[in-house]
Design a protein around this motif. Structure first.
Motif, PDB file in Angstrom:
ATOM      1  N   VAL A 183     -28.609 -17.120  17.264  1.00 51.46           N
ATOM      2  CA  VAL A 183     -29.649 -16.098  17.425  1.00 51.46           C
ATOM      3  C   VAL A 183     -29.186 -14.825  16.725  1.00 51.46           C
ATOM      4  N   ASP A 184     -29.998 -14.347  15.812  1.00 56.76           N
ATOM      5  CA  ASP A 184     -29.694 -13.127  15.058  1.00 56.76           C
ATOM      6  C   ASP A 184     -30.276 -11.934  15.806  1.00 56.76           C
ATOM      7  N   LEU A 185     -29.396 -11.012  16.251  1.00 55.60           N
ATOM      8  CA  LEU A 185     -29.838  -9.852  17.017  1.00 55.60           C
ATOM      9  C   LEU A 185     -30.121  -8.635  16.139  1.00 55.60           C
ATOM     10  N   ALA A 186     -30.073  -8.807  14.831  1.00 54.00           N
ATOM     11  CA  ALA A 186     -30.332  -7.678  13.932  1.00 54.00           C
ATOM     12  C   ALA A 186     -31.758  -7.178  14.108  1.00 54.00           C
ATOM     13  N   ASP A 187     -31.912  -5.853  14.156  1.00 57.18           N
ATOM     14  CA  ASP A 187     -33.235  -5.223  14.199  1.00 57.18           C
ATOM     15  C   ASP A 187     -34.093  -5.809  15.323  1.00 57.18           C
ATOM     16  N   THR A 188     -33.491  -5.924  16.509  1.00 60.27           N
ATOM     17  CA  THR A 188     -34.190  -6.538  17.643  1.00 60.27           C
ATOM     18  C   THR A 188     -35.470  -5.791  17.998  1.00 60.27           C
ATOM     19  N   ALA A 189     -35.501  -4.475  17.822  1.00 58.50           N
ATOM     20  CA  ALA A 189     -36.677  -3.682  18.200  1.00 58.50           C
ATOM     21  C   ALA A 189     -37.935  -4.171  17.484  1.00 58.50           C
ATOM     22  N   SER A 190     -37.832  -4.436  16.185  1.00 60.15           N
ATOM     23  CA  SER A 190     -39.017  -4.860  15.429  1.00 60.15           C
ATOM     24  C   SER A 190     -39.233  -6.374  15.478  1.00 60.15           C
ATOM     25  N   VAL A 201     -36.897 -12.807  18.692  1.00 58.71           N
ATOM     26  CA  VAL A 201     -35.565 -12.916  19.304  1.00 58.71           C
ATOM     27  C   VAL A 201     -35.674 -13.475  20.719  1.00 58.71           C
ATOM     28  N   ILE A 202     -36.644 -12.982  21.484  1.00 62.02           N
ATOM     29  CA  ILE A 202     -36.839 -13.475  22.856  1.00 62.02           C
ATOM     30  C   ILE A 202     -37.123 -14.968  22.843  1.00 62.02           C
ATOM     31  N   ASP A 203     -37.963 -15.415  21.914  1.00 65.27           N
ATOM     32  CA  ASP A 203     -38.295 -16.838  21.823  1.00 65.27           C
ATOM     33  C   ASP A 203     -37.059 -17.668  21.495  1.00 65.27           C
ATOM     34  N   GLY A 204     -36.214 -17.162  20.593  1.00 62.40           N
ATOM     35  CA  GLY A 204     -34.983 -17.883  20.261  1.00 62.40           C
ATOM     36  C   GLY A 204     -34.043 -17.976  21.441  1.00 62.40           C
ATOM     37  N   VAL A 221     -25.207 -13.417  16.320  1.00 64.67           N
ATOM     38  CA  VAL A 221     -24.657 -12.682  15.176  1.00 64.67           C
ATOM     39  C   VAL A 221     -25.378 -11.344  15.089  1.00 64.67           C
ATOM     40  N   ASN A 222     -24.782 -10.404  14.356  1.00 65.42           N
ATOM     41  CA  ASN A 222     -25.328  -9.047  14.269  1.00 65.42           C
ATOM     42  C   ASN A 222     -25.554  -8.459  15.656  1.00 65.42           C
ATOM     43  N   HIS A 223     -24.532  -8.624  16.478  1.00 64.90           N
ATOM     44  CA  HIS A 223     -24.592  -8.230  17.886  1.00 64.90           C
ATOM     45  C   HIS A 223     -24.142  -6.800  18.136  1.00 64.90           C
ATOM     46  N   GLY A 224     -23.613  -6.130  17.129  1.00 67.42           N
ATOM     47  CA  GLY A 224     -23.258  -4.723  17.277  1.00 67.42           C
ATOM     48  C   GLY A 224     -21.807  -4.428  17.561  1.00 67.42           C
TER      49      GLY A 224
END
Length: 669
Positions: free
Chosen positions: A67-74, A79-82, A96-99
């Motif tokens: 699950v790619d967490l990059a740019d979760t806001a948009s 992301v929720i579905d994944g 990945v891209n978890h901060g």
């Protein structure tokens, strides 16, 4: 010959010697061993499960979701579905891209390695089995309970909810542990918000349940093993927490049990492994899956991993955890009872890593429908059997019978005959395809296809009494002979059961067959439920009760039948040689609600096909009128139903389809 007691004493002495050395597994390796000590060797019984579940590296194309967490806001819905799909199906995923900066990850792994490679004397200061100690070093928390010791050492640190004094941490890993703890906690908060929304709840729902209030950090160290095939780094287990976030180095060895197969979780540079814990499966009422996993021992090493467990652990709390109310309904009753975290952890630690899930201990009592042994029916057990039938019919409306007189080979042949019919070429089956209810033999899918809210995942071959008695040549050749033989046995059993039910109602034994003609007409319905790729989205048969006096059901070993009892769905588990009996709507009506016709359904399954054969005994379908039996009516028990004909009842039932409503409601006074 060495006695078991002597062998156990010898093992205990070896365990104590290992424990008191305070050197851990690394101390053994540093001593230059070429064979592992006996306390680490898996016993032969432990390998027995490997016949069904492979412990070797898998060759499957399946991989753990990323699950790619990059740019979760948009990208939040995506992301929720994944996260939802991974949590519901696998219970494991990588993010990945978890901060968390790559530097922090690398320094955390290096610091953990640095601690475990300190001189024995430096690590011995932290060696402890004290339950409440916040920072401790050890090897195998369940050393004295386990069947065999695991090939790993661990540094255990309780980071919250009470802030840990950094001075309690070893100097070699102090600063980076505090920094990593802060960063991984923030990631945990983000994941709990996503998981809340994946459950259809407010983003802060799981946070309000204190799921992220406390966390532990365990730094595991797996030294190279000279005989990795004889032991494990970590035994098969699931995690006793809400959520685990794992940082692993490049060595590998983590495996997840998915679809009865061990799947490697290969290291992905910069990624973190996330897995659902037992407590999140419990409060999600089995929506999310806490799956078993293990770590293999390896010739290569050392392997280092850092696990962050989100749990309050033994922190004093009066909160009880049970299935979340918003996730419960008639179709989804609570699977688990409430428990405190202290009780859950005490049970988990007490049993150790024994390969069994702790969740089983906290499940609601496993209700089972009654099983009635018909052996001795015409002997001294007759009254006992009548009473058992009465109780089962009045309280459950369902029961299973064994020793019923139908030979086991006939039951098995009937199941195989139905399977053979359904697995013929389509062109052959098309000869029988029809929606004309007047046909005595017909094949179709969903008799209520055009009325139902959603089609059911099943195909059906049906035949009626005239086909058996007068037109047997109309039956499909692939199952004709066994269908005729099985029908004769079922008719005899039906007469016996109607006799028992008559006596249970304090009527003459032949009342239901002679006076009410309950067994005069029957229909056989053979269901075939193929394996379903998305069983959570559909049903094999919708909730309903049967438009008959009595149903006799033969089911194969797959399972899926459920009965609604006390507002809870109860599995009707297949019994070898058993037949399922259920009271139908007509019998509830004429018994004036003494006997219960209950709603039931069939779940779909990824395993299949499932096969079942139901005989519905429907009585006189034409002129005869049915209503509450006069012998059961009094001033205290007035009639509850108006009279009706079977054809009238069927007309209403089949016109409305399986709409989850009882057909009896239309005939109540």
């Amino acid at each position: 010959m060495v006695s078991d007691n002597s062998s156990n004493q010898n093992r205990l002495q070896q365990l104590k010697a290992f424990d008191e050395s305070k050197a851990g597994v690394k101390g053994i390796v540093d001593a230059g061993i070429t064979k592992i000590p006996p306390i680490f060797v898996r016993p032969p019984a432990d390998y027995a499960g490997d016949d069904q579940v492979s412990g070797e590296t898998t060759k499957t194309h399946f991989s753990i979701p990323v699950v790619d967490l990059a740019d979760t806001a948009s990208r939040r819905p995506e992301v929720i579905d994944g996260v939802r799909r991974a949590a519901e199906s696998v219970g494991f995923f990588q993010v990945v891209n978890h901060g968390i900066p790559k530097r922090v990850l690398e320094e955390m792994l290096e610091a953990a390695r640095g601690f475990h490679e300190l001189p024995r004397e430096a690590k011995a200061e932290y060696y402890s089995r004290e339950l409440m100690r916040k920072v401790k070093f050890g090897s195998n928390f369940d050393l004295y309970q386990s069947r065999f010791a695991n090939w790993r050492d661990s540094l255990f640190c309780v980071m919250g909810p009470d802030p840990l004094d950094p001075q309690e941490l070893p100097l070699v890993c102090r600063d980076i542990t505090m920094e990593y703890s802060d960063q991984v906690h923030k990631l945990g908060v983000t994941l709990f918000e996503l998981l809340s929304e994946a459950l259809g709840l407010k983003p802060d729902h799981l946070l309000e349940l204190d799921c992220a209030k406390g966390h532990l950090i365990l730094s595991h160290y797996y030294p190279p093993c000279p005989e990795p095939e004889l032991t494990l780094g970590t035994t098969k287990h699931s995690d006793p927490d809400f959520l685990t976030i794992l940082l692993q180095d490049h060595i590998g060895g983590l495996q997840v049990l998915c679809q009865n197969q061990w799947i490697d979780v290969p290291p992905v540079p910069g990624a973190l492994v996330v897995n659902i814990g037992d407590l999140l499966q419990l409060i999600s009422n089995d929506r999310f899956k806490s799956v078993e996993h293990q770590v293999l021992a390896n010739l290569e090493g050392p392997r280092v991993s850092i696990a962050c467990f989100f749990t309050l652990h033994l922190y004093p709390s009066t909160r009880l955890y049970g299935p979340i109310n918003e996730l419960l309904s008639e179709n989804h009753p609570p699977v688990y009872r409430e428990t405190s975290l202290q009780d859950f952890i005490a049970y988990y630690d007490g049993k150790g890593l024994d390969g069994n899930s702790a969740l089983t201990h906290f499940k609601q009592p496993n209700l089972q429908i009654p099983v009635i042994n018909l052996g001795g029916l015409y002997g001294d057990r007759h009254k006992e059997i009548v009473n058992e039938v009465r109780i089962a019919s009045e309280t459950w409306g369902f029961f299973q019978v064994v020793n019923h007189g139908v030979p086991l080979n006939v039951l098995e042949d009937m199941i195989q005959g139905v399977r053979r019919f359904n697995e013929q070429d389509l062109e052959v089956k098309k000869e029988f395809y029809s929606r004309d209810r007047k046909r005595t033999v017909r094949f179709n899918s969903n008799y209520d296809l055009y009325q139902s809210k959603a089609a059911n995942w099943r195909d059906t071959l049906a035949f009626t009494k005239p086909a058996v008695d007068h037109e047997p040549q109309e039956l499909p050749q692939v199952c004709r002979e066994v269908a005729l033989e099985y029908t004769n046995h079922v008719k005899e059993l039906a007469d016996q059961l109607f006799g028992l039910l008559s006596e249970a109602l304090e009527l003459k034994p032949d009342y239901l067959t002679r006076e009410m003609e309950c067994a005069k007409f029957y229909a056989c319905v053979c269901h075939y439920y193929p394996a379903c790729p998305e069983p959570e989205l559909t049903l094999g048969t919708s909730k309903h009760s049967d438009p008959a006096f009595l149903t006799i059901l033969l089911q194969d070993k797959i399972g899926g039948l459920q009965v609604l009892h006390d507002n809870q769905w109860v599995n009707v588990d297949p019994i070898s040689g058993g037949l399922v009996i259920n009271i139908g709507d007509f019998l509830q009506a004429i018994s004036n609600d003494r006997l219960k016709s209950v709603q039931h359904r069939v779940l779909t399954n990824r395993v299949g096909p499932r096969v079942s054969v139901a005989y519905f005994f429907k009585g006189e379908t034409a002129a005869k009128s049915y209503g509450p039996i006069k012998e059961l009516i009094s001033d205290e028990n007035p009639p509850l139903y108006k009279d009706f004909s079977i054809d009238e009842y069927h007309g209403k039932f089949f016109s409305q389809g399986l709409d989850e409503k009882s057909g009896l409601d239309q005939f109540k006074l």
